[in-house]
Design an enzyme around this catalytic site. Structure first.
Site, short mmCIF file in Angstrom:
data_model
loop_
_atom_site.label_atom_id
_atom_site.label_comp_id
_atom_site.label_asym_id
_atom_site.label_seq_id
_atom_site.Cartn_x
_atom_site.Cartn_y
_atom_site.Cartn_z
N ASN A 12 0.87 -1.17 0.00
CA ASN A 12 0.00 0.00 0.00
C ASN A 12 0.91 1.22 0.00
OD1 ASN A 12 -1.79 2.04 0.53
ND2 ASN A 12 -2.75 1.06 2.29
N ARG A 96 -2.45 -2.06 -3.58
CA ARG A 96 -3.65 -1.26 -3.40
C ARG A 96 -3.54 -0.06 -4.34
NH1 ARG A 96 -5.04 3.25 1.01
NH2 ARG A 96 -7.22 3.48 0.47
N HIS A 185 -12.62 3.02 -0.38
CA HIS A 185 -12.67 1.99 0.68
C HIS A 185 -13.34 0.70 0.18
CE1 HIS A 185 -12.81 5.39 3.95
NE2 HIS A 185 -11.57 4.95 3.82
N ARG A 246 -11.95 15.69 7.17
CA ARG A 246 -12.71 16.10 5.99
C ARG A 246 -14.14 16.45 6.37
NH1 ARG A 246 -11.03 10.87 3.29
NH2 ARG A 246 -8.87 11.22 2.67
N GLU A 389 -8.25 -5.04 5.12
CA GLU A 389 -8.05 -4.71 3.71
C GLU A 389 -6.88 -5.47 3.08
OE1 GLU A 389 -9.17 -0.21 3.13
OE2 GLU A 389 -8.75 -0.56 5.24
#
Ligand code: ADP
Length: 403
Positions: A12, A96, A185, A246, A389
């Site tokens: 990743n 990823r 995601h 955010r 993940e």
């Protein structure tokens, strides 16, 4: 020599970091995990834990100039435990990749054309895709013979119908700039919706699930029979839920207002909404643990941040309930979703008419396993399902190369 290699290295690659895990897909065992941080700075740090040997975590601090140097350092650490990149037991490297646009609907073996397409998507993922490409190129140089697989954050959401994926703006303008709702995601939403079905003893095709991935970034998805039909993030990860830093959903006119009347540049507004909003903008903290601690001390700003966060979450539960029509389970996952019992309790509070409730005793239990936290009488299961993940990326990559 191994006839059928079963190991997958998951990479990743972020703008200044590389997270990695080496998994053996014969039994799902994690052989090594690690992280290189602050690439390109004087204070780069590599942390490596060789789980296969039961060895202790090794940490080194020394400047690491770029991703190539980072990956070489990772390869050295793995080799020190007999798990080097040259191992014949390695079946694939799974990367990823954040943005796969509309084209990549499934994990994909990486070719030059695939890299070129990921490059073409840089305008819609300027922070992420360049780092992902660097990771891919570097890994290819280290093991040119090995299949490299891209697993896209957006892929799970490509099943969304046009009614959910389209913004209601001029179609020609939208298409010219690839503006649509992609969602992110995706590996987590895919994994958690499947694990939730398993927890209910059902096949994913038989259940409708609302997945709430609440980490520092946060997103919700509506999954009907294993296929995503709506998700809260859009063109970028800015849309949707209130997140650590955010804003999530906002009237776009706020941007015009700040530019015209607030004297702010587009870059300043971008930074405001992505980095200085959400929980941190509301109360100065983005860690839910700290926010809860402050609330316990009577801090009103922290309480406001929590309330705004939960209000948005509840709105999405209601919206996705309506989108799905019938809901079998609501699943909480990621840092906040797995750990913050007060968030789960507050998000579901008052939704008894929808068949949703949380049992206080079950909600308070801490565990690493998927579990139900709804009372037996509730029509809709409420679950806590830890996401993974890396395992999902490894599983998808391995399925592709071993097929
Ligand atoms: P990322 O999006 O960076 O992958 P994670 O899924 O690891 O994030 O979630 C990180 C967030 O989870 C932290 O910012 C914090 O708000 C929250 N978190 C982690 N542990 C706890 C905990 N024990 N209680 C409440 N919140 C937690």
């Amino acid at each position: 020599m191994t006839a059928n290699p079963t190991r997958v290295l998951v990479l990743n690659s972020g703008s200044s970091s590389v997270k990695y895990q080496l998994l053996d897909m014969a039994d799902g065992a994690r052989l090594a995990v690690g992280l290189v941080e602050r690439i390109g700075e004087e204070t780069s740090r590599l942390a490596h834990t060789p789980l296969a040997t039961g060895g202790a975590k090794r940490e080194t601090e020394a400047p690491i100039a770029d991703h190539e140097a980072a990956l070489k350092a990772v390869a050295r650490e793995l080799a020190a435990d007999g798990l080097g990149l040259d191992s014949p037991e390695l079946a694939a490297i799974g990367h990823r990749v954040v943005h796969g646009g509309q084209k990549f609907t499934a994990p994909t073996v990486i070719t030059d054309e695939v890299v070129a397409e990921i490059e073409r998507l840089i305008p819609v993922a300027p922070l992420h895709n360049p780092a992902n490409i660097t990771g891919i190129r570097t890994a290819q140089a280290l093991r040119p013979d090995l299949p490299q697989v891209a697993v896209f954050d957006t892929a799970f959401h490509t099943t969304m119908p046009e009614s959910a994926a389209r913004y209601a703006i001029d179609v020609e303008t939208a298409d010219a700039h690839r503006i649509r709702r992609y969602g992110f995601h995706g590996t987590s939403h895919a994994y958690v919706s499947r694990e939730t079905a398993k927890l209910l003893g059902k096949d994913p095709s038989e259940v409708n699930v609302i997945v709430l991935h609440l980490g520092n970034g946060a997103s919700a998805s509506a999954v009907r029979g294993g296929r995503c039909v709506d998700t809260s993030m859009g063109l970028t990860p800015l849309e949707g839920l209130v997140m650590g830093t955010r804003s999530g959903d906002i009237d776009p006119a706020v941007i015009f207002h700040l530019a015209r009347n607030g004297g702010m540049s587009i870059d300043e507004i971008d930074s405001l909404l992505n980095k200085k909003s959400g929980l941190i903008g509301l109360c100065g903290d983005n860690d839910m643990r700290e926010i809860r601690r402050r609330i316990d001390e009577g801090d009103e700003r922290a309480a406001l941040a929590f309330d705004v966060y939960v209000h948005r979450l509840k709105k999405y539960i209601g919206a996705y309930y309506a989108v799905l029509g019938k809901v079998d389970a609501v699943a909480f996952t990621a840092g906040v979703g797995e750990n913050a019992a007060p968030v789960r309790e507050a998000a579901v509070a008052g939704l008894e008419e929808l068949g949703l409730a949380v049992d206080a005793g079950l909600n308070a239990v801490r565990a690493d396993e998927p579990r139900l936290i709804s009372p037996e009488y509730a029509r809709v299961a409420v679950a806590v399902v830890p996401t993974d993940e890396e395992l999902e990326i490894a599983t998808q990559a391995y399925a592709l190369v071993s097929a």
